[in-house]
Scaffold this active site. Structure first.
Site, PDB file in Angstrom:
ATOM      1  N   ARG A  43      -7.999   4.172   0.549  1.00 50.95           N
ATOM      2  CA  ARG A  43      -9.138   4.098   1.450  1.00 50.95           C
ATOM      3  C   ARG A  43     -10.399   4.127   0.593  1.00 50.95           C
ATOM      4  O   ARG A  43     -10.391   4.632  -0.528  1.00 50.95           O
ATOM      5  CB  ARG A  43      -9.137   5.265   2.435  1.00 50.95           C
ATOM      6  CG  ARG A  43      -7.887   5.337   3.314  1.00 50.95           C
ATOM      7  CD  ARG A  43      -7.899   6.584   4.187  1.00 50.95           C
ATOM      8  NE  ARG A  43      -6.722   6.639   5.058  1.00 50.95           N
ATOM      9  CZ  ARG A  43      -5.565   7.212   4.721  1.00 50.95           C
ATOM     10  NH1 ARG A  43      -5.424   7.781   3.523  1.00 50.95           N
ATOM     11  NH2 ARG A  43      -4.545   7.227   5.568  1.00 50.95           N
TER      12      ARG A  43
ATOM     13  N   LYS B 212      -6.560  11.700   3.484  1.00 47.93           N
ATOM     14  CA  LYS B 212      -6.583  11.943   4.921  1.00 47.93           C
ATOM     15  C   LYS B 212      -5.499  12.944   5.293  1.00 47.93           C
ATOM     16  O   LYS B 212      -4.360  12.832   4.856  1.00 47.93           O
ATOM     17  CB  LYS B 212      -6.357  10.621   5.665  1.00 47.93           C
ATOM     18  CG  LYS B 212      -6.610  10.711   7.165  1.00 47.93           C
ATOM     19  CD  LYS B 212      -6.541   9.341   7.797  1.00 47.93           C
ATOM     20  CE  LYS B 212      -6.857   9.408   9.289  1.00 47.93           C
ATOM     21  NZ  LYS B 212      -6.817   8.059   9.919  1.00 47.93           N
TER      22      LYS B 212
ATOM     23  N   HIS C  23     -11.881  -1.851   4.159  1.00 49.11           N
ATOM     24  CA  HIS C  23     -10.623  -1.308   4.673  1.00 49.11           C
ATOM     25  C   HIS C  23      -9.588  -2.409   4.904  1.00 49.11           C
ATOM     26  O   HIS C  23      -8.387  -2.143   4.924  1.00 49.11           O
ATOM     27  CB  HIS C  23     -10.863  -0.534   5.976  1.00 49.11           C
ATOM     28  CG  HIS C  23      -9.765   0.421   6.316  1.00 49.11           C
ATOM     29  ND1 HIS C  23      -9.509   1.555   5.580  1.00 49.11           N
ATOM     30  CD2 HIS C  23      -8.835   0.398   7.307  1.00 49.11           C
ATOM     31  CE1 HIS C  23      -8.473   2.202   6.103  1.00 49.11           C
ATOM     32  NE2 HIS C  23      -8.042   1.517   7.152  1.00 49.11           N
TER      33      HIS C  23
ATOM     34  N   ARG D 276      -6.959  -2.625   2.235  1.00 48.36           N
ATOM     35  CA  ARG D 276      -5.819  -1.712   2.379  1.00 48.36           C
ATOM     36  C   ARG D 276      -4.748  -2.340   3.268  1.00 48.36           C
ATOM     37  O   ARG D 276      -3.549  -2.272   2.970  1.00 48.36           O
ATOM     38  CB  ARG D 276      -6.302  -0.381   2.951  1.00 48.36           C
ATOM     39  CG  ARG D 276      -5.214   0.646   3.271  1.00 48.36           C
ATOM     40  CD  ARG D 276      -5.888   1.949   3.716  1.00 48.36           C
ATOM     41  NE  ARG D 276      -4.976   2.862   4.393  1.00 48.36           N
ATOM     42  CZ  ARG D 276      -4.214   3.758   3.777  1.00 48.36           C
ATOM     43  NH1 ARG D 276      -4.225   3.841   2.460  1.00 48.36           N
ATOM     44  NH2 ARG D 276      -3.435   4.564   4.472  1.00 48.36           N
TER      45      ARG D 276
ATOM     46  N   HIS E 249       0.956   7.554   4.810  1.00 52.27           N
ATOM     47  CA  HIS E 249       1.173   7.719   6.246  1.00 52.27           C
ATOM     48  C   HIS E 249       2.182   8.842   6.492  1.00 52.27           C
ATOM     49  O   HIS E 249       3.228   8.901   5.842  1.00 52.27           O
ATOM     50  CB  HIS E 249       1.722   6.431   6.871  1.00 52.27           C
ATOM     51  CG  HIS E 249       0.691   5.343   6.954  1.00 52.27           C
ATOM     52  ND1 HIS E 249       1.019   4.005   7.128  1.00 52.27           N
ATOM     53  CD2 HIS E 249      -0.664   5.393   6.906  1.00 52.27           C
ATOM     54  CE1 HIS E 249      -0.081   3.293   7.177  1.00 52.27           C
ATOM     55  NE2 HIS E 249      -1.116   4.101   7.048  1.00 52.27           N
TER      56      HIS E 249
ATOM     57  N   TYR F 179       2.312  -3.146  10.171  1.00 49.77           N
ATOM     58  CA  TYR F 179       2.146  -4.261   9.242  1.00 49.77           C
ATOM     59  C   TYR F 179       3.291  -5.262   9.329  1.00 49.77           C
ATOM     60  O   TYR F 179       3.165  -6.385   8.828  1.00 49.77           O
ATOM     61  CB  TYR F 179       1.994  -3.740   7.812  1.00 49.77           C
ATOM     62  CG  TYR F 179       0.755  -2.879   7.650  1.00 49.77           C
ATOM     63  CD1 TYR F 179      -0.513  -3.444   7.721  1.00 49.77           C
ATOM     64  CD2 TYR F 179       0.859  -1.510   7.457  1.00 49.77           C
ATOM     65  CE1 TYR F 179      -1.653  -2.666   7.608  1.00 49.77           C
ATOM     66  CE2 TYR F 179      -0.273  -0.719   7.342  1.00 49.77           C
ATOM     67  CZ  TYR F 179      -1.525  -1.303   7.419  1.00 49.77           C
ATOM     68  OH  TYR F 179      -2.651  -0.525   7.319  1.00 49.77           O
TER      69      TYR F 179
END
Length: 329
Positions: free
Chosen positions: A145, A170, A276, A279, A302, A311
């Site tokens: 990110r 995150k 972004h 990514r 994640h 994706y």
């Protein structure tokens, strides 16, 4: 550092100072602090500067409805305002009322991410130069990110192992991603220039950098050590809004966003690409290359593989890889 609510008059601290103190006690980021205080101020001003203790669920619901109907804000923006107000009542005012848990959360739309193909990615990168090119290349080449990239410290980059350690990402999680071989030499050259800048700052009486979680008190000299410096320092010294110390912060994300926007426009692309987007493209291109989705999940950081599964719907095959019957005619 003196607490913003500290005073010598015996008066109780102001409400927003109490909010800031509580946020800093919980080690929330400065960005969260700014966002929460802004929403709380807007909430108070909307009801004519009425104190939040005199308000409750009807006012919170009315304010959130106003944001959605009159302000036409996105669901994510409305939910951020909701979180700020719940933080105010639960954490600052200590209000434990049943209605706090019943304040509705806006349903965010499920949208597929914008993904660039390899030609589009190359077209953007070829129109960037210097530090902007290096940062954009790292975003695409590692899946980081934008703030994870800008907050990198020198010690987080391992040239020999070709790895980058992403700290406090995150969800306050650390993870490791690859360092593209193509960026090793440019990054080494960049760090040589950064070190010269750091030594110049030291000679001028500066050279200290922000350290999180009271590390500066635990290691008084660490802030001036080379290993703790930002990989992408700002061009100018600035004043820390919390401590008042004059330091060299990292590059601002707005500068990268503007550079990418200009590159997208210059490349004459029709997609609304942002930093972004790199990514998203990183993840999609790895899956196209045959890498396991669990590997991609780990590289992206994640918590749930279902987040990474999105994706699989944007792979460069169209219609989930199904061949149209028209093409068989």
């Amino acid at each position: 550092m003196q607490s913003p609510s500290a005073n010598f008059s015996g008066k109780p601290p102001k409400l927003l100072d109490q909010v800031r103190d509580k946020i800093r006690l919980k080690h929330y980021s400065i960005r969260t602090e700014q966002a929460y205080t802004d929403w709380i101020k807007r909430f108070i001003l909307y009801f004519g500067k009425k104190h939040p203790r005199e308000m409750g669920a009807p006012e919170v619901e009315r304010f959130l409805t106003h944001l959605a109907v009159n302000g036409q804000v996105a669901a994510s923006t409305q939910n951020q305002a909701r979180c700020a107000l719940l933080f105010l009542y639960k954490e600052v005012l200590g209000v434990e009322l049943p209605w706090l848990d019943n304040v509705g959360q806006a349903k965010a739309p499920k949208r597929l991410p914008v993904v660039l193909n390899r030609d589009e990615m190359q077209a953007i990168l070829s129109r960037l130069t210097g530090t902007h090119w290096l940062i954009a290349s790292l975003l695409y080449g590692t899946g980081m990110r934008i703030m994870e990239c800008l907050r990198l410290r020198v010690q987080d980059v391992d040239m020999k192992r070709k790895e980058i350690l992403i700290r406090d990402g995150k969800g306050a999680k650390d993870r490791v991603t690859m360092l593209p071989i193509a960026l090793v030499q440019p990054l080494q050259a960049h760090l040589t220039n950064v070190r010269e800048l750091h030594e110049s700052d030291l000679a001028a009486g500066y050279g200290a950098v922000y350290l999180p979680h009271a590390l500066e008190r635990k290691y008084p000299n660490a802030a001036r050590e080379w290993c703790w410096q930002y990989v992408f320092p700002a061009g100018k010294l600035s004043t820390d809004p919390r401590s008042g110390a004059v330091r060299r912060h990292h590059v601002q994300e707005q500068a990268i966003q503007r550079a990418v926007k200009q590159a997208v426009r210059a490349a004459d692309l029709t997609k609304a690409a942002t930093p972004h987007t790199f990514r998203h493209s990183f993840a999609t291109h790895l899956l196209e290359g045959g890498y396991d989705i669990r590997t991609v999940q780990e590289l992206l950081g994640h918590a749930d593989v279902s987040t990474t599964m999105i994706y699989t719907h944007v792979l460069n095959k169209g219609g989930r890889g199904v061949k149209s019957p028209l093409d068989n005619l």
